[in-house]
Design a protein around this motif. Structure first.
Motif, short mmCIF file in Angstrom:
data_model
loop_
_atom_site.label_atom_id
_atom_site.label_comp_id
_atom_site.label_asym_id
_atom_site.label_seq_id
_atom_site.Cartn_x
_atom_site.Cartn_y
_atom_site.Cartn_z
N HIS A 143 0.53 -1.35 0.15
CA HIS A 143 0.06 0.43 0.32
C HIS A 143 0.73 1.33 0.44
N PHE A 144 2.14 1.29 -0.03
CA PHE A 144 3.72 2.18 0.75
C PHE A 144 3.25 2.43 -1.07
N TYR A 145 2.83 1.37 -2.01
CA TYR A 145 3.17 1.95 -3.87
C TYR A 145 2.22 2.76 -4.50
N GLN A 146 2.46 2.80 -6.08
CA GLN A 146 1.33 2.83 -6.47
C GLN A 146 0.21 2.10 -7.34
N ILE A 147 -0.29 1.49 -6.47
CA ILE A 147 -0.76 -0.51 -6.88
C ILE A 147 -2.25 -0.26 -7.91
N ASP A 148 -2.80 1.03 -7.96
CA ASP A 148 -3.97 0.45 -8.67
C ASP A 148 -4.28 -0.85 -9.73
N LYS A 151 -3.89 -4.30 -9.06
CA LYS A 151 -5.08 -5.10 -8.46
C LYS A 151 -6.04 -5.93 -8.77
N ASN A 152 -6.96 -6.95 -8.43
CA ASN A 152 -7.96 -7.29 -8.95
C ASN A 152 -8.76 -6.85 -8.15
N PRO A 153 -10.05 -6.07 -8.12
CA PRO A 153 -11.33 -5.81 -7.42
C PRO A 153 -11.74 -6.48 -6.81
N ASP A 154 -12.45 -7.01 -7.80
CA ASP A 154 -13.16 -8.53 -7.67
C ASP A 154 -12.69 -9.21 -7.04
N VAL A 155 -12.16 -9.71 -6.98
CA VAL A 155 -11.56 -10.64 -6.16
C VAL A 155 -10.96 -10.25 -4.52
N GLU A 156 -10.98 -9.13 -4.82
CA GLU A 156 -10.88 -8.42 -3.44
C GLU A 156 -11.52 -9.04 -2.64
N GLU A 157 -12.77 -7.36 -3.45
CA GLU A 157 -13.83 -7.28 -3.07
C GLU A 157 -14.22 -8.95 -1.76
N ILE A 242 6.83 -10.48 -3.45
CA ILE A 242 7.12 -10.59 -4.84
C ILE A 242 6.67 -10.11 -5.94
N TYR A 243 5.19 -10.89 -5.90
CA TYR A 243 5.32 -10.18 -7.04
C TYR A 243 4.00 -9.18 -7.34
N GLY A 244 3.70 -8.08 -6.55
CA GLY A 244 3.73 -7.10 -6.96
C GLY A 244 4.41 -5.93 -7.09
#
Length: 289
Positions: A143-148, A151-157, A242-244
């Motif tokens: 979250h300290f980086y610009q990660i938009d 991301k995979n919002p559907d899975v996260e939500e 690692i992935y991010g």
């Protein structure tokens, strides 16, 4: 503008600060392990070793396996260490360390984690291998980086809703692996799924010794999470970081774990060392195929 000395710290010999490496010391394919003692367990299979160094927990061997140049690097434990390792690896190949400026032509490394993990699913037994199609970040470092963009919002939500995730914790992030590396390292005998990455070993992974945890049901809720067939297969402390970072920096990354514990059944491998050694040889031979 050159990157300031306080931001990109170099040792007196010109190597990057934590890893103690210069650009010529690493291969385009880098295997990451947590335990520094695991570096030799991999490099002992090399035909030759051309370079070795160590600073703190960061130990590196670079050499050749069946004619292919490979580096093995120990990261230590946790996403904070991964932040150091991946950023400094990228600096080695994509920043001119003399001018302190990013290069015009950027390079993509192939980064492969070979680790150990605990399964969250009864049908993924100890001594099996898991290839992480996605990393589920539960620790908050990214979250300290610009990660938009990653991301995979559907899975996260869906994960937040199904697990009753506390708003006091970092918002989960789901990041995909490198499909290119997945195709190289997959096989019929390897399980696939989403690997959760915690920021600690005890409370963050639901272990209770003397301290009660915020949500005692979290592991069970993760066990039963399902989004269009995607489930949380295992829990460890490095994969999502690692992935991010790799995705943000333009590198290819995939994570392979030997399952040495099954949290759902309570089983632990009778010979975890053999499981790790088997995964090491599996990975090396898949890379050079």
């Amino acid at each position: 503008m050159p990157i300031k000395e306080s931001e990109l710290i170099l040792n007196p010999d010109g190597s990057v600060y934590h890893l103690n490496l210069k650009p010529e010391n690493i291969a385009d394919t880098v295997i990451l392990v947590g335990d520094q003692n695991r570096v030799e367990r991999i490099s002992k299979h090399f035909d030759s070793i051309e370079f070795q160094t160590q600073k703190r927990e960061f130990k590196t061997h670079t050499g050749y396996y069946k004619g292919m140049r490979i580096s093995v690097l120990s990261t230590g434990i946790g996403p904070d260490n991964i932040d150091i390792v991946v950023n400094e690896l990228d600096a080695l190949v994509n920043i001119d360390l003399e001018s302190r400026k990013p290069k015009e032509n950027l390079k993509s490394l192939n980064i492969i984690r070979v680790g150990t993990s605990g399964s969250l699913q009864k049908d993924i037994p100890v001594d099996s291998f898991v290839l992480s199609q996605y990393g589920l970040d539960l620790n908050g470092m990214l979250h300290f980086y610009q990660i938009d963009s990653i991301k995979n919002p559907d899975v996260e939500e869906a994960f937040i809703k199904q697990t009753n995730w506390s708003k006091n914790k970092a918002t989960p992030i789901v990041i995909e692996n490198s499909p290119k590396l997945e195709k190289i390292l997959e096989s019929d005998g390897v399980f696939k799924g989403m690997t959760a990455t915690a920021g600690g070993f005890y409370g963050p992974q639901g272990r209770v010794l003397r301290l009660p945890v915020q949500n005692p049901d979290l592991n069970h809720n993760m066990d039963t999470f399902n989004f269009k067939g995607l489930r949380v297969t295992n829990l460890e402390m490095e994969t999502s970081a690692i992935y991010g970072l790799s995705k943000l920096l333009g590198h290819n990354a995939v994570s392979l774990n030997a399952i040495i514990a099954n949290r759902a059944t309570g089983n632990f491998s009778e010979n975890p060392g053999k499981a790790v050694d088997d995964l090491i040889l599996y990975t090396l031979n898949k890379i050079v195929e």
